[in-house]
Design a protein around this motif. Structure first.
Motif, PDB file in Angstrom:
ATOM      1  N   MET A 124       0.822  -1.213   0.000  1.00  0.00           N
ATOM      2  CA  MET A 124       0.000   0.000   0.000  1.00  0.00           C
ATOM      3  C   MET A 124       0.853   1.260   0.000  1.00  0.00           C
ATOM      4  O   MET A 124       0.511   2.272  -0.605  1.00  0.00           O
TER       5      MET A 124
ATOM      6  N   PHE B 178       1.976   1.778  -3.435  1.00  0.00           N
ATOM      7  CA  PHE B 178       0.888   2.310  -4.253  1.00  0.00           C
ATOM      8  C   PHE B 178       0.631   3.785  -3.945  1.00  0.00           C
ATOM      9  O   PHE B 178       0.472   4.606  -4.850  1.00  0.00           O
TER      10      PHE B 178
ATOM     11  N   TRP C 153     -10.909  -4.353  -3.772  1.00  0.00           N
ATOM     12  CA  TRP C 153     -10.405  -2.983  -3.756  1.00  0.00           C
ATOM     13  C   TRP C 153      -9.570  -2.689  -5.011  1.00  0.00           C
ATOM     14  O   TRP C 153      -9.672  -1.601  -5.578  1.00  0.00           O
TER      15      TRP C 153
ATOM     16  N   LEU D 165      -6.909   6.399  -2.412  1.00  0.00           N
ATOM     17  CA  LEU D 165      -7.295   4.996  -2.603  1.00  0.00           C
ATOM     18  C   LEU D 165      -6.626   4.092  -1.577  1.00  0.00           C
ATOM     19  O   LEU D 165      -7.248   3.173  -1.048  1.00  0.00           O
TER      20      LEU D 165
ATOM     21  N   PHE E  90      -5.712   4.853   1.373  1.00  0.00           N
ATOM     22  CA  PHE E  90      -6.403   5.055   2.657  1.00  0.00           C
ATOM     23  C   PHE E  90      -7.742   4.332   2.659  1.00  0.00           C
ATOM     24  O   PHE E  90      -8.103   3.666   3.632  1.00  0.00           O
ATOM     25  N   GLU E  91      -8.462   4.432   1.558  1.00  0.00           N
ATOM     26  CA  GLU E  91      -9.742   3.725   1.460  1.00  0.00           C
ATOM     27  C   GLU E  91      -9.557   2.222   1.596  1.00  0.00           C
ATOM     28  O   GLU E  91     -10.406   1.528   2.148  1.00  0.00           O
ATOM     29  N   CYS E  92      -8.444   1.735   1.118  1.00  0.00           N
ATOM     30  CA  CYS E  92      -8.153   0.310   1.253  1.00  0.00           C
ATOM     31  C   CYS E  92      -8.074  -0.064   2.724  1.00  0.00           C
ATOM     32  O   CYS E  92      -8.605  -1.100   3.141  1.00  0.00           O
TER      33      CYS E  92
END
Lengths: 189, 189
Positions: A105, A108, A170, B155, B157-159
């Motif tokens: 993450m 990303f 996701w 995104l 963070f949303e994950c």
DNA sequence: TATGACATGTAATCTGTTACATGATTAG
DNA sequence: CTAATCATGTAACAGATTACATGTCATA
């Protein structure tokens, strides 16, 4: 047996140093935002910065402008930027997944500004591939494990599978988001 | 600032030692099953076992039965069992969630055999409470963060939020599973 | 001028990683 | 007998945590 010589704190620092910052600034990011998984202790960050500087990936310069306190501001060197790019671009392996999603993450999160939206999409696609086969492997292991463990063990394993499936969902959501953005840019307003 | 003096490898070992095992047995569990997040290297496990023995939580005895190789089998002491129970029973804190779900899942996986299904349910309820407020906190932070970061940051963070919600769903699923089991036992067949 | 926040660092200690070392047993 | 595997460990090192040390600046 992680393929990395630099620990993930190092990459987190490199990524944050896209914007030149002092050690104290970086500590505040770790303690105030939800990057709390990284230590905000000086005993972790300053030595890590020193290692990165020694490796030629960042460069610190003392800022003495307007009667300020002594403050050393670090910047990425070209070598550091290139290391950061390589780390982000690296394909996602099963190992990366076993070890935890956190570092993926992080890669990303930085991908868009360090490289480009195209790089973000590549990373997502690589992640999607890795996740699919990882989920298959987990399901197989679950079938073997199921009869041997108590209910709580089964449920804990299922939690792992569900979490991985959730991550896969996701990636689809994230890819869709990028596609929409691309369309909005690409089409006449 | 984890509230634990024993690192989670230590607790993993204590939990596995519900069944008396040698260091080699334990290594095989880590390397062959999906507890690969723990190191299967002798340099991690043997020193960890030595520390646990020194702390009086386990007891090793050399097994010399039937012309076998020298093999030291470790067993939980009463003190070790009680430490393990305390670790499992401890309420789930926000800190536990920030640091990662892995240790919580380990606690849950062991809860049923070390204690009882009732303890598993308690742990799930404690986890549910912690997750709800954690999700609220994440959502709030997201609102603040949203305008400041690129799409990939949003995104990512949303994950994190989705993953946490997924874990909350799982706790409901797990609680439902235990309720059904309770009913099956409680009702006439 | 004293207090507290800013900013940087170091030292002791602990844990884990990597790589090597040791000996015992089994298979060929 | 030799090689491979079982089973246990150790030594050197890297990295993180905790706690402490240092000095600067603002404010009361």
């Amino acid at each position: 047996m992680r393929s990395t010589q630099i620990p993930s704190l190092g990459y987190a620092l490199l990524g944050l140093l896209q914007k030149p910052s002092s050690g104290y600034d970086l500590r505040k990011v770790f303690s105030s935002t939800s990057m709390k998984t990284f230590s905000d202790s000086p005993g972790a960050i300053y030595p890590a910065l020193a290692r990165l500087e020694k490796a030629g990936l960042i460069r610190g310069s003392i800022e003495e402008g307007s009667g300020l306190r002594r403050r050393q501001v670090f910047r990425l060197t070209p070598k550091g930027l290139s290391e950061l790019k390589q780390w982000i671009t690296r394909p996602v392996t099963q190992e990366d997944l076993v070890w935890g999603q956190q570092e993926i993450m992080l890669r990303f999160a930085f991908s868009e500004t360090v490289l480009s939206p195209a790089a973000s999409i590549n990373l997502l696609q690589s992640l999607e591939t890795a996740l699919k086969s990882y989920i298959d492997a987990l399901r197989e292991e679950f079938e073997v494990l199921k009869p041997m463990v108590p209910a709580s063990g089964r449920l804990a394993f299922e939690c792992g599978i569900r979490g991985t499936e959730c991550l896969l969902d996701w990636t689809h959501y994230a890819l869709a988001t990028y596609e929409n953005e691309g369309n909005r840019k690409g089409s006449p307003s």
